[in-house]
Design a protein around this motif. Structure first.
Motif, PDB file in Angstrom:
ATOM      1  N   GLN A  84      19.235 -84.595 -46.308  1.00  0.00           N
ATOM      2  CA  GLN A  84      19.628 -83.627 -45.286  1.00  0.00           C
ATOM      3  C   GLN A  84      18.431 -82.774 -44.867  1.00  0.00           C
ATOM      4  O   GLN A  84      18.208 -82.539 -43.685  1.00  0.00           O
ATOM      5  N   PHE A  85      17.622 -82.334 -45.826  1.00  0.00           N
ATOM      6  CA  PHE A  85      16.449 -81.537 -45.518  1.00  0.00           C
ATOM      7  C   PHE A  85      15.460 -82.349 -44.673  1.00  0.00           C
ATOM      8  O   PHE A  85      14.925 -81.855 -43.682  1.00  0.00           O
ATOM      9  N   THR A  86      15.240 -83.598 -45.057  1.00  0.00           N
ATOM     10  CA  THR A  86      14.330 -84.469 -44.308  1.00  0.00           C
ATOM     11  C   THR A  86      14.816 -84.646 -42.870  1.00  0.00           C
ATOM     12  O   THR A  86      14.027 -84.573 -41.927  1.00  0.00           O
ATOM     13  N   ALA A  87      16.115 -84.835 -42.694  1.00  0.00           N
ATOM     14  CA  ALA A  87      16.677 -84.982 -41.353  1.00  0.00           C
ATOM     15  C   ALA A  87      16.480 -83.702 -40.541  1.00  0.00           C
ATOM     16  O   ALA A  87      16.152 -83.759 -39.347  1.00  0.00           O
ATOM     17  N   GLN A  88      16.637 -82.553 -41.185  1.00  0.00           N
ATOM     18  CA  GLN A  88      16.444 -81.281 -40.490  1.00  0.00           C
ATOM     19  C   GLN A  88      14.984 -81.105 -40.076  1.00  0.00           C
ATOM     20  O   GLN A  88      14.699 -80.630 -38.975  1.00  0.00           O
ATOM     21  N   VAL A  89      14.061 -81.473 -40.950  1.00  0.00           N
ATOM     22  CA  VAL A  89      12.637 -81.371 -40.625  1.00  0.00           C
ATOM     23  C   VAL A  89      12.308 -82.262 -39.425  1.00  0.00           C
ATOM     24  O   VAL A  89      11.620 -81.831 -38.488  1.00  0.00           O
ATOM     25  N   HIS A  90      12.813 -83.494 -39.427  1.00  0.00           N
ATOM     26  CA  HIS A  90      12.554 -84.402 -38.304  1.00  0.00           C
ATOM     27  C   HIS A  90      13.140 -83.840 -37.005  1.00  0.00           C
ATOM     28  O   HIS A  90      12.495 -83.896 -35.958  1.00  0.00           O
ATOM     29  N   HIS A  91      14.338 -83.295 -37.098  1.00  0.00           N
ATOM     30  CA  HIS A  91      14.968 -82.706 -35.915  1.00  0.00           C
ATOM     31  C   HIS A  91      14.133 -81.528 -35.411  1.00  0.00           C
ATOM     32  O   HIS A  91      13.878 -81.397 -34.208  1.00  0.00           O
ATOM     33  N   PHE A  92      13.685 -80.688 -36.329  1.00  0.00           N
ATOM     34  CA  PHE A  92      12.871 -79.542 -35.947  1.00  0.00           C
ATOM     35  C   PHE A  92      11.554 -79.985 -35.312  1.00  0.00           C
ATOM     36  O   PHE A  92      11.104 -79.400 -34.319  1.00  0.00           O
ATOM     37  N   MET A  93      10.937 -81.006 -35.878  1.00  0.00           N
ATOM     38  CA  MET A  93       9.689 -81.524 -35.310  1.00  0.00           C
ATOM     39  C   MET A  93       9.901 -82.009 -33.880  1.00  0.00           C
ATOM     40  O   MET A  93       9.066 -81.767 -33.004  1.00  0.00           O
ATOM     41  N   GLU A  94      11.015 -82.675 -33.633  1.00  0.00           N
ATOM     42  CA  GLU A  94      11.329 -83.132 -32.283  1.00  0.00           C
ATOM     43  C   GLU A  94      11.493 -81.950 -31.333  1.00  0.00           C
ATOM     44  O   GLU A  94      11.011 -81.986 -30.193  1.00  0.00           O
ATOM     45  N   LEU A  95      12.187 -80.892 -31.802  1.00  0.00           N
ATOM     46  CA  LEU A  95      12.380 -79.710 -30.963  1.00  0.00           C
ATOM     47  C   LEU A  95      11.039 -79.063 -30.607  1.00  0.00           C
ATOM     48  O   LEU A  95      10.795 -78.717 -29.447  1.00  0.00           O
ATOM     49  N   CYS A  96      10.180 -78.876 -31.603  1.00  0.00           N
ATOM     50  CA  CYS A  96       8.869 -78.276 -31.350  1.00  0.00           C
ATOM     51  C   CYS A  96       8.041 -79.157 -30.413  1.00  0.00           C
ATOM     52  O   CYS A  96       7.374 -78.665 -29.509  1.00  0.00           O
ATOM     53  N   TRP A  97       8.086 -80.456 -30.634  1.00  0.00           N
ATOM     54  CA  TRP A  97       7.328 -81.386 -29.783  1.00  0.00           C
ATOM     55  C   TRP A  97       7.812 -81.273 -28.338  1.00  0.00           C
ATOM     56  O   TRP A  97       7.014 -81.119 -27.416  1.00  0.00           O
ATOM     57  N   ASP A  98       9.134 -81.332 -28.152  1.00  0.00           N
ATOM     58  CA  ASP A  98       9.690 -81.265 -26.805  1.00  0.00           C
ATOM     59  C   ASP A  98       9.382 -79.928 -26.136  1.00  0.00           C
ATOM     60  O   ASP A  98       9.143 -79.866 -24.931  1.00  0.00           O
ATOM     61  N   LYS A  99       9.371 -78.860 -26.908  1.00  0.00           N
ATOM     62  CA  LYS A  99       9.119 -77.529 -26.370  1.00  0.00           C
ATOM     63  C   LYS A  99       7.647 -77.332 -26.021  1.00  0.00           C
ATOM     64  O   LYS A  99       7.327 -76.706 -25.011  1.00  0.00           O
ATOM     65  N   CYS A 100       6.745 -77.865 -26.828  1.00  0.00           N
ATOM     66  CA  CYS A 100       5.334 -77.514 -26.726  1.00  0.00           C
ATOM     67  C   CYS A 100       4.438 -78.560 -26.052  1.00  0.00           C
ATOM     68  O   CYS A 100       3.416 -78.208 -25.473  1.00  0.00           O
TER      69      CYS A 100
END
Length: 98
Positions: free
Chosen positions: A39-55
């Motif tokens: 679950q933590f790994t999935a959250q990290v990947h999701h967060f990375m996608e959000l930061c990538w899309d935002k930045c």
């Protein structure tokens, strides 16, 4: 007439039916820990996608300073939020154990 013998577990290993309560509790603890890791790994990947899309507007060989600062701030917010949530859960668990 042939009888179908149940295959024996290798020496030192037990089948699920042979597990005692302590073994079963340990197995459940290990499964829960692995689920939390996943679950933590999935959250990290999701967060990375959000930061990538935002930045990141257009990927290239190098990050410009604006993109680098955006990614750094995004990651910092993630770390701060994770630490705050972890701290709050620890407080809740500590209060529950008293």
């Amino acid at each position: 007439m042939r009888t179908h013998a149940r295959p024996e577990a290798p020496r030192g290993r037990r089948t699920m039916a042979e597990l005692g309560e302590a073994d079963e509790a340990e197995l459940q603890r290990l499964v829960a820990a692995e689920q939390q890791k996943a679950q933590f790994t999935a959250q990290v990947h999701h967060f990375m996608e959000l930061c990538w899309d935002k930045c990141v507007e257009k990927p290239g060989n190098r990050l410009d300073s604006r993109t680098e600062n955006c990614l750094s701030s995004c990651v910092d917010r993630f770390i701060d939020t994770t630490l705050a949530i972890t701290s709050r859960f620890a407080q809740i668990v500590q209060k529950g154990g008293q």
